[in-house]
Design an enzyme around this catalytic site. Structure first.
Site, PDB file in Angstrom:
ATOM      1  N   ALA A  99      43.135  11.432  58.100  1.00 47.93           N
ATOM      2  CA  ALA A  99      42.294  10.465  57.383  1.00 47.93           C
ATOM      3  C   ALA A  99      41.352   9.726  58.320  1.00 47.93           C
ATOM      4  O   ALA A  99      41.779   9.173  59.336  1.00 47.93           O
ATOM      5  CB  ALA A  99      43.177   9.447  56.654  1.00 47.93           C
ATOM      6  N   GLY A 116      45.057   6.626  64.653  1.00 47.08           N
ATOM      7  CA  GLY A 116      45.194   7.873  65.404  1.00 47.08           C
ATOM      8  C   GLY A 116      43.981   8.775  65.256  1.00 47.08           C
ATOM      9  O   GLY A 116      43.503   9.364  66.232  1.00 47.08           O
ATOM     10  N   CYS A 117      43.472   8.892  64.046  1.00 47.20           N
ATOM     11  CA  CYS A 117      42.337   9.781  63.795  1.00 47.20           C
ATOM     12  C   CYS A 117      41.067   9.246  64.460  1.00 47.20           C
ATOM     13  O   CYS A 117      40.238  10.021  64.942  1.00 47.20           O
ATOM     14  CB  CYS A 117      42.125   9.960  62.298  1.00 47.20           C
ATOM     15  SG  CYS A 117      43.533  10.816  61.525  1.00 47.20           S
ATOM     16  N   THR A 118      40.923   7.928  64.522  1.00 46.00           N
ATOM     17  CA  THR A 118      39.781   7.333  65.209  1.00 46.00           C
ATOM     18  C   THR A 118      39.878   7.614  66.701  1.00 46.00           C
ATOM     19  O   THR A 118      38.893   8.020  67.334  1.00 46.00           O
ATOM     20  CB  THR A 118      39.715   5.817  64.935  1.00 46.00           C
ATOM     21  OG1 THR A 118      39.526   5.624  63.534  1.00 46.00           O
ATOM     22  CG2 THR A 118      38.577   5.164  65.703  1.00 46.00           C
ATOM     23  N   ALA A 146      39.025  11.351  67.239  1.00 49.21           N
ATOM     24  CA  ALA A 146      37.598  11.621  67.026  1.00 49.21           C
ATOM     25  C   ALA A 146      36.764  11.060  68.176  1.00 49.21           C
ATOM     26  O   ALA A 146      35.831  11.722  68.656  1.00 49.21           O
ATOM     27  CB  ALA A 146      37.141  11.030  65.690  1.00 49.21           C
TER      28      ALA A 146
END
Length: 155
Positions: free
Chosen positions: A41, A46-48, A51
């Site tokens: 998401a 974590g995804c930030t 990325a």
């Protein structure tokens, strides 16, 4: 359990909308190496981190001949906000029905906080110029993953 991909397998083809709603096909990258990573998401911690690690290493990856594509179930509008907020400079693709995630073995049963749940399995793939999987990395960690990938790719 979704079937997992292995090195040598043909990469499942796809065409998905990017953050601006424009279609992006894996076939557009034929003849180049591409890192395709799947994340749960946009705009989560974590995804930030993951990325931004790809963003911060993009010059070196591109210089070594690797393009990067990020795929999540988020809608294009959320991906656009994520891209703009974090200054992401590679395509983020939207797979809301999770069909591409499933085809790549990146959606299925996983353990989260000790419970079995159905969700996105954080995964990264390297697709060769011939459209075949060169690396299939499942259950990767958000932090430190890009550095580990660069070591594997000698970038």
């Amino acid at each position: 359990m979704t079937e997992r991909l292995s090195p040598g397998d043909p990469a499942p083809g796809f065409t998905l909308p990017d953050a601006d709603g424009k279609p992006v096909a894996l076939a557009d990258y034929r003849g180049r190496k591409v890192v395709v990573y799947f994340y749960p998401a946009a705009m989560t911690t974590g995804c930030t981190k993951q990325a931004c690690d790809f963003r911060d290493n993009l010059t070196e990856l591109n210089g070594a001949g690797f393009d990067v594509l990020g795929v999540s179930p988020d809608k294009p509008a959320k991906l656009a906000k994520f891209r703009d907020t974090e200054g992401l400079t590679f395509p983020l693709l939207s797979d809301p029905d999770r069909s591409v995630l499933t085809a790549w073995g990146a959606y299925g049963e996983k353990t989260m906080y000790g419970k079995k749940v159905l969700g996105v399995i954080r995964s990264t793939f390297v697709v060769g110029e011939d459209g075949k999987i060169e690396q299939a990395l499942y259950n990767v960690k958000a932090t430190g993953h890009v550095a580990s990938l660069r070591k594997k790719l000698a970038v």
